[in-house]
Structures are given as structure tokens and as C-alpha cells.
Design a protein around this motif. Structure first.
Motif, mmCIF file in Angstrom:
data_model
loop_
_atom_site.group_PDB
_atom_site.id
_atom_site.type_symbol
_atom_site.label_atom_id
_atom_site.label_comp_id
_atom_site.label_asym_id
_atom_site.label_seq_id
_atom_site.Cartn_x
_atom_site.Cartn_y
_atom_site.Cartn_z
ATOM 1 N N VAL A 51 -10.219 3.867 0.059
ATOM 2 C CA VAL A 51 -9.456 4.449 1.173
ATOM 3 C C VAL A 51 -8.383 3.469 1.648
ATOM 4 O O VAL A 51 -7.216 3.830 1.842
ATOM 5 C CB VAL A 51 -10.405 4.834 2.341
ATOM 6 N N GLN A 52 -8.785 2.188 1.811
ATOM 7 C CA GLN A 52 -7.825 1.166 2.278
ATOM 8 C C GLN A 52 -6.662 1.017 1.296
ATOM 9 O O GLN A 52 -5.494 1.003 1.698
ATOM 10 C CB GLN A 52 -8.529 -0.185 2.431
ATOM 11 N N LEU A 53 -6.986 0.909 -0.002
ATOM 12 C CA LEU A 53 -5.921 0.728 -0.999
ATOM 13 C C LEU A 53 -5.039 1.969 -1.094
ATOM 14 O O LEU A 53 -3.827 1.869 -1.291
ATOM 15 C CB LEU A 53 -6.518 0.381 -2.361
ATOM 16 N N HIS A 54 -5.654 3.138 -0.953
ATOM 17 C CA HIS A 54 -4.897 4.394 -0.992
ATOM 18 C C HIS A 54 -3.821 4.388 0.096
ATOM 19 O O HIS A 54 -2.689 4.844 -0.118
ATOM 20 C CB HIS A 54 -5.865 5.571 -0.798
ATOM 21 N N GLU A 55 -4.176 3.856 1.278
ATOM 22 C CA GLU A 55 -3.201 3.774 2.388
ATOM 23 C C GLU A 55 -2.198 2.654 2.151
ATOM 24 O O GLU A 55 -0.994 2.826 2.326
ATOM 25 C CB GLU A 55 -3.942 3.528 3.708
ATOM 26 N N ARG A 56 -2.710 1.490 1.728
ATOM 27 C CA ARG A 56 -1.842 0.311 1.615
ATOM 28 C C ARG A 56 -0.754 0.473 0.556
ATOM 29 O O ARG A 56 0.354 -0.029 0.717
ATOM 30 C CB ARG A 56 -2.681 -0.933 1.311
ATOM 31 N N ILE A 57 -1.070 1.180 -0.525
ATOM 32 C CA ILE A 57 -0.039 1.305 -1.575
ATOM 33 C C ILE A 57 1.102 2.233 -1.138
ATOM 34 O O ILE A 57 2.131 2.312 -1.802
ATOM 35 C CB ILE A 57 -0.614 1.768 -2.949
ATOM 36 N N GLN A 58 0.905 2.932 -0.016
ATOM 37 C CA GLN A 58 1.979 3.785 0.509
ATOM 38 C C GLN A 58 2.743 3.083 1.639
ATOM 39 O O GLN A 58 3.550 3.701 2.329
ATOM 40 C CB GLN A 58 1.381 5.096 1.024
ATOM 41 N N SER A 59 2.469 1.795 1.817
ATOM 42 C CA SER A 59 3.083 1.027 2.908
ATOM 43 C C SER A 59 4.605 0.984 2.754
ATOM 44 O O SER A 59 5.134 0.979 1.635
ATOM 45 C CB SER A 59 2.508 -0.386 2.894
ATOM 46 N N ALA A 60 5.300 0.911 3.888
ATOM 47 C CA ALA A 60 6.771 0.821 3.862
ATOM 48 C C ALA A 60 7.202 -0.594 3.494
ATOM 49 O O ALA A 60 8.297 -0.812 2.960
ATOM 50 C CB ALA A 60 7.336 1.200 5.231
ATOM 51 N N SER A 61 6.350 -1.569 3.781
ATOM 52 C CA SER A 61 6.685 -2.969 3.491
ATOM 53 C C SER A 61 6.564 -3.230 1.991
ATOM 54 O O SER A 61 5.543 -2.953 1.377
ATOM 55 C CB SER A 61 5.735 -3.896 4.254
ATOM 56 N N MET A 62 7.635 -3.773 1.449
ATOM 57 C CA MET A 62 7.676 -4.050 0.009
ATOM 58 C C MET A 62 6.583 -5.044 -0.400
ATOM 59 O O MET A 62 5.875 -4.847 -1.389
ATOM 60 C CB MET A 62 9.059 -4.617 -0.320
ATOM 61 N N ASP A 63 6.413 -6.114 0.403
ATOM 62 C CA ASP A 63 5.427 -7.153 0.068
ATOM 63 C C ASP A 63 4.008 -6.594 0.103
ATOM 64 O O ASP A 63 3.195 -6.872 -0.782
ATOM 65 C CB ASP A 63 5.532 -8.337 1.045
ATOM 66 N N ALA A 64 3.722 -5.798 1.158
ATOM 67 C CA ALA A 64 2.377 -5.224 1.300
ATOM 68 C C ALA A 64 2.096 -4.275 0.133
ATOM 69 O O ALA A 64 0.980 -4.242 -0.419
ATOM 70 C CB ALA A 64 2.270 -4.482 2.631
#
Length: 724
Positions: free
Chosen positions: A85-98
Motif C-alpha cells: 500500500v505504501q509503495l503503491h502511494e509513493r510511486i505516484q508521488s509528485a516529487s521526482m526524488d521520492a
């Protein structure tokens, strides 16, 4: 010794001292996790899981918990579901580095099937394909400014995708044309990030191999011309993946398209590019590349299957014209339809066809109705007659002027030789999954099969003369020729000329010498006294073989871990203790150089606990659904050790030799008979050598069938000398 259900482990948690504890394998995993969480005052224990704290980071589940060994280091971490769940959200982050960091984590985590299942349940694969299809568009501008970053972003996305798909949870048929186009575009670009290119090629290969529907879509997007430049680089991994894609397209192409594809490959000079950039490159060819070259070789020769299985139609004028052409080239005669009477022409034709060595002198077309080799034999004969005209004319005229009984029939020989070459090269059989047996010489000529035939037909004629053969000896000659070809091929000549010179040295006399040295004269060894001696020696030899097998088990062997992926090798090592009482085994990070010491292998299995050795398809790891696609070669190398009630230690031997050594050694430990092919071969060799040594003094002495009679007692004993 502690009970086997209790395992002593260390458990890590970030920011705390590792905890040493005993795990009871009979307790549910959730209860163990709860106990660990309470020790560190952590609530919501259902949000946590245990991982193996090594490079793999695999989650511990009820299925694999028995893999936890004494001394293992585990890590308490968030559960696969929460991580997904966490990775599913994080890979859609607006921040390029994140985004970059989370995609890197996803690529690593996806190797674990427990995590993969959770991420796929969240529709993670669709998210990744959308990111590839459209998400990357947003970063096109960044490509110029932050090229390394863009390459990494894409390569981690594709790596995660490949890892997730490799588990075989999701069908390949679900992907859109837009996604295929995108992946194909990365392959078609000339300057692409190596990691992205490698993953893209791997995805295309899997798509083609796993779905007929996707084959058609990929074939529309990718042309051979776009793949060829990747072979001209120096990166062997990229070259390997490229050949793999070409092989996959070739393998899945419908029958009618294969010849067309072969024609394109010839136009694009694929063969010569592979020869100069791969086979003759300074870099040694690794096993995976050798396998792909072998597959390409098999698929290329399989194009001959159609001609091999086509009977000649005696009524077809075009086909009969080829036979007229063979006659014309050999005897320098024109087929004049008006020359002389019909009877005279018929008798001339019959005479010439007899000289050409056909079985049916009246209508040689009948000779080509046997399949295999069908029309392929006629194609070979015509190629030889046109491309090596002098040699062809010499063979035909030489044999037509010889005494009848010693002539070598060119027609019959060509037909049988073509059939034999098809058997040797296994024309029409699908490539095997574990074979690396490619021959560099077949990549040195566009018409390598025909050239191979030309060399072998001249060899056959030479051997025929050396054997002073008659038509009754035809099959004997063919056996010798087969042996000559097989022996020359085992040396893997680099060119057809090298193959030719190797055959020159393998004359009939040389083959006889080799045969003589390889086996003793059977007639001498069938007499009763000799057979009795053999039986007497046999137990000693068997004991010697047994000791050798047990010594080999003490040295140990590195085995591959069972995995459905070809290119991700994981290893484990197993060896027998010097006192033959315990099997030591354990995982390895890489294939070892030399022996692995006992103390580095954590796991033990007492020999006294072994109940049985199981082989082939009866092994539990061969019964699992989709396990290595029930591959025939893998089945032949699989064996398992049954211990306790229903516990198994599963092996897949690296090759047939190791398989025989281990199954023999384990059977010897259990006091059972050693039955492998390798034992039979060793027994024959050692027995043969021992017999030769013992019979050296009897050379040229006739050994009687029955022992000589005991003479009568003498009438007196006056001849006895009294020492006193």
C-alpha cells in the motif's frame, strides 16, 4: 541436540538491539510475530511481518517457515500488504526524488512472491503500465536536463514490472497495444539507457513466448532491422537478450511465415553479424548466450523440415528436371527429346541412372518418396553438383568405371547421408531448454547444411574406398561415417575447413584403432574361464566405485536453486561429512570457486534419518504446478531425499554426471545398489582395464573352454627328492 521444532534466531528492529530468541515451529507465525512485537512494546502486531535479513529480504510465511535455520538473522518489518500500500502511494508521488527512491524499493521488493501478490492485488501492474504508457511523457523534457535520472526512473519501473510478471500470477494477454508500442520504442531507439534496453528486450521476449496474440502485436512493432544494431555493440547481456527476442519471434511465427523471416534474417546478414560480433568477439561466450545461439541453430535447421518431409511426385516435371540436371552435369549430355528411338533413350537413361547410383534405375524419382529425407536429399545432390562440380563429376565417374561390386552408389549414399545428417542435427525437434550445444562452424556459411553435406558425401566416398566396401557393406560404411562425423563434431570446429581437416585425420584405419582401444575384442572375453574371472573381480571394482562416489559427496557440489527464471541464479551447496554420517548444506550468494568448508554450511541432515532417494517425476518439486514447465531435461536431473515422515531435501543436479554421482552415493549410503548409467560405464572401463592387466601374460595363448584334465597319478614316486 535441541528438538528440531525449536530454532534459535536473532531478530532485528531498526533502532533497537537485536533480540535472541527461540522460535517454536509448531506455533502459528502470527503468535510468534505478536510475541516479538510485545517485546519491543509495538501495538497492532497484524501490521508486521518477519523477513530474512539478507540480500533477498524474503518474507517468512507459513509455506516457507521451515527454511528458517538455527543462527538465521530475521528482521521485523511492516507486513507485505502495508508495504505494498505504501509503495503503491509513493510511486505516484509528485516529487521526482521520492518517486525514484520508491521505484527502486519496489524493484527490490517485487522479487518476493508474497509482496508481489499483495501489490498485484492492488492493481499495481496496471499502475506500472500506465506510468510507462503516459507517465513518462511528463518527464520527456527532463530527459535532456536529467538524462541519468530519467533512465533510472524508467529502468526501476521496468525492473519492477519484469520481477512481478516473472511470478506467473498475472496473464500476459492483458496488455494494451499502447504499452507494447512504448516498450518497442525503447528497443528501437539507438541511444537508450542499457538497463532500460535490457528490461525492454526481456519484456518483449516474455510477451512473445507467453501469448500468441501478443506475438502478432510485437511482430508488427519490432523489425529485425531494428534489433540488429544491438548485436553490434560489446555488451554481451544486451546481445543475449536481442538473440533471445529474435529466437522467440522465430519460434512463435506461423509455419508459413518462418521461411519469410529466415529470408529477412539472411538479407540483414544476421549470421555474419553474430559470427563477427559474438562468436569471434574477444569476450568468452557465457552459458545463456551459448543457449540462445544453440536455439537459433536449431530453429534455422528446422526450416529444412518441410523439404525433409516432402515426398517427390514422380509425375512432377520440374522435380524430374532436377534429376535430368544431375545426369547432364555428370555425363555432359543434353536431354534431346528427339535423339534416337524411345527404347534407345530409355536404355541410355537407365544406364546413366545406374551409374549415378540410384536404387530404381528406370524411375529414380521413386528413390525420393521415402521420408525423411524426401526432397531434401535431392536439394543437397543438386547443390553439390552445381557448387562443387569437379568433386561431383569425379565421384560419379570414379564409381561408374569401377568393378560393379566395389562401386559406391552416389544416389543411394546421398539419400541415406541426408537422413543421417538430419538425425545428427535433430532437424524437426524443438530446442531443449538446458542445452548450450551450438557449433560455431554452422554460423560461417549461409548454406551451412548443404556445405556440411558436401564435405560428408566426399568423406563417405573416401571411407568406402578405404574399407574396400561392396554393396553388402553399405550399412557398415554408414556406421563408420556416422562415427567419423560425430567424433569430428565433438571438438566444435570453428569453421567448415577445420571440420574437413579433422575428418581427414579420422580415416577408417584411425577409427579402427580408436574402436580397438575403446573396447576389447569381444570374442576373446566370452569364454567360461574369462567370465568366471570377471565375476570374481566385479565386487572389488564395485567397492572401488562406491568409495569414489562417497569421496565425491565429501567434496560436495554446488546446486542451483529451483526457480522458473533462467537468468536469476541462486545457489546452495551440499556435502557429506568425512565420517559419512551427516549431510551438511546451506545457501550461497554466488557459485563458489573451490570447496566450501563444513562450518559455513549451517544445515545438517543425519544420514541415519534418510528413508529413501526419489528421482525424476516422483520428486515433490517436479509435481508442483508449473514447476519448470515439467521440462524433460530438468526431470532427468531431479532427485529428492526423503527423511522423517514427509520432509524432503530437493535437488536439481547441474548435469547428468553430477546426478549419477549423487544418486549413486546416496544409494551407497543407504546400502542400496548403485544403478546409474555412469556406474555401468565405470564398471565396464575399470573391469576392462583390470582384465587386460591380468591377461597380459597370456597374449597369443589360446585359453581353453574347459580346464585341462588332471593327469593320472605316477606309478611310483622315485623322482621325489628328499631334502634331508
Amino acid at each position: 541436540m535441541p528438538p528440531s521444532d525449536l530454532v534459535k534466531v536473532a531478530i532485528e528492529w531498526p533502532g533497537a538491539f537485536p533480540k535472541l530468541m527461540e522460535i517454536d515451529q509448531k506455533k502459528p507465525l502470527s503468535a510468534i510475530i505478536k510475541e516479538v512485537c510485545e517485546g519491543w512494546s509495538l501495538g497492532n502486531h497484524e501490521n508486521f511481518a518477519l523477513q530474512i535479513a539478507d540480500a533477498t529480504n524474503f518474507y517468512i510465511t507459513e509455506k516457507n517457515r521451515n527454511d528458517i535455520k538455527n543462527g538465521s538473522i530475521l528482521r521485523l518489518t511492516t507486513s507485505p500488504y502495508h508495504t505494498a500500500v505504501q509503495l503503491h502511494e509513493r510511486i505516484q508521488s509528485a516529487s521526482m526524488d521520492a518517486k525514484l527512491e520508491s521505484l527502486k524499493d519496489l524493484a527490490n521488493a517485487s522479487r518476493d512472491i508474497t509482496f508481489a501478490q499483495e501489490f498485484i492485488n492492488l492493481d499495481g501492474i496496471s499502475l506500472l503500465t500506465q506510468m510507462v504508457e503516459s507517465g513518462t511523457e511528463r518527464y520527456q523534457k527532463l530527459q535532456k536536463i536529467m538524462k541519468p535520472c530519467f533512465g533510472d526512473l524508467l529502468s526501476f519501473t521496468l525492473t519492477a514490472f519484469v520481477e512481478l510478471m516473472d511470478h506467473g500470477i498475472v496473464s500476459w494477454d492483458t496488455f494494451s497495444v499502447a504499452f507494447i508500442k512504448k516498450i518497442a520504442s525503447y528497443v528501437n531507439k539507438s541511444a537508450m539507457d542499457t538497463a532500460v534496453l535490457q528490461r525492454s528486450l526481456a519484456i518483449l521476449e516474455s510477451m512473445v513466448l507467453n501469448s500468441q496474440d501478443l506475438y502478432h502485436k510485437v511482430a508488427q512493432e519490432i523489425t529485425i532491422g531494428q534489433l540488429i544494431p544491438h548485436l553490434q555493440g560489446t555488451d554481451q547481456d544486451i546481445q543475449t537478450y536481442t538473440v533471445a527476442v529474435i529466437n522467440a519471434l522465430f519460434l512463435k511465427a506461423p509455419e508459413e511465415k518462418r521461411q519469410e523471416m529466415a529470408h529477412i534474417l539472411a538479407q540483414k546478414q544476421l549470421r555474419s553479424i553474430i559470427l563477427s560480433n559474438v562468436i569471434r568477439s574477444p569476450t568468452a561466450i557465457n552459458d545463456e548466450m551459448a543457449h540462445q545461439l544453440y536455439v537459433l541453430q536449431v530453429l534455422t535447421f528446422n526450416l529444412l523440415e518441410d523439404r525433409m518431409m516432402t515426398k517427390m511426385d514422380p509425375q512432377d516435371q520440374a522435380q524430374r528436371d532436377i534429376i535430368f540436371e544431375l545426369r547432364r552435369i555428370a555425363f555432359d549430355v543434353e536431354c534431346d527429346p528427339n535423339g534416337g528411338s524411345i527404347e534407345k533413350r530409355k536404355s541410355m537413361y537407365t544406364r546413366d541412372y545406374k551409374k549415378l547410383g540410384f536404387i530404381n534405375h528406370v524411375n529414380p524419382a521413386v528413390d525420393f518418396t521415402q521420408i525423411p529425407p524426401g526432397m531434401l536429399a535431392l536439394d543437397n545432390m543438386l547443390y553439390f553438383a552445381r557448387h562443387q562440380q569437379d568433386a561431383y563429376i569425379r565421384i560419379v565417374l570414379e564409381n561408374s568405371s569401377r568393378e560393379d561390386k566395389h562401386e559406391c552408389p552416389f544416389g543411394r549414399s546421398s539419400i541415406e547421408l541426408t537422413k543421417m545428417l538430419c538425425e545428427i542435427l535433430k532437424v524437426g525437434e524443438l530446442p531443449s531448454e538446458n542445452c548450450h550445444d551450438f557449433h560455431p562452424m554452422f554460423f560461417t556459411h549461409d548454406r551451412s547444411f548443404e556445405e556440411f553435406f558436401c564435405i560428408c558425401i566426399q568423406l563417405l566416398n573416401k571411407t568406402w574406398k578405404e574399407m574396400r566396401a561392396t554393396s553388402e557393406d553399405f550399412n557398415k560404411v554408414m556406421q563408420v561415417v556416422r562415427e567419423q562425423i560425430m567424433r569430428a563434431l565433438t571438438l566444435k570446429p570453428n569453421s567448415l575447413d577445420q571440420f574437413k581437416s579433422r575428418l581427414q585425420s579420422l580415416s577408417y584405419t584411425e577409427i579402427l584403432k580408436i574402436r580397438q582401444s575403446e573396447r576389447m575384442n569381444q570374442e576373446d572375453f566370452q569364454s567360461r574361464p574369462i567370465l568366471e574371472l570377471r565375476e570374481k573381480i566385479q565386487p572389488e571394482i564395485m567397492e572401488l566405485i562406491k568409495q569414489q562416489r562417497l569421496n565425491r559427496l565429501c567434496d560436495g557440489t554446488c546446486f542451483r536453486k529451483i526457480s522458473s527464471r533462467r537468468r536469476q541464479d541462486k545457489f546452495w551447496y551440499c556435502r557429506l561429512s568425512p565420517n559419512h554420517k551427516v549431510l551438511h548444506y546451506g545457501d550461497l550468494e554466488e557459485s563458489p570457486q573451490g570447496e566450501v568448508p563444513h562450518d559455513s554450511l549451517q544445515d545438517k541432515l543425519p544420514v541415519a534419518d534418510i528413508k529413501a532417494v526419489i528421482t525424476g517425476k516422483d520428486c515433490p518439486h517436479m509435481k508442483e504446478k508449473g514447476a519448470l514447465k515439467q521440462n524433460k531435461e530438468v526431470l532427468e536431473l531431479a532427485f529428492s531425499v526423503l527423511y522423517e515422515s514427509d520432509e524432503y531435501l530437493n535437488f536439481i543436479a547441474p548435469d547428468k554426471h553430477e546426478y549419477c554421482v549423487w544418486t549413486d552415493g546416496l544409494n551407497a549410503l543407504l546400502g542400496k545398489e548403485m544403478t546409474s548409467d555412469y556406474t555401468k560405464s565405470d564398471m565396464d572401463t575399470l573391469l576392462s582395464m583390470e582384465m587386460k592387466l591380468r591377461l597380459l601374460d597370456l597374449e597369443n595363448i589360446q585359453i581353453p573352454e574347459a580346464p585341462p584334465p588332471i593327469p593320472k597319478e605316477p606309478s611310483n614316486y622315485d623322482f621325489v627328492y628328499d631334502c634331508n
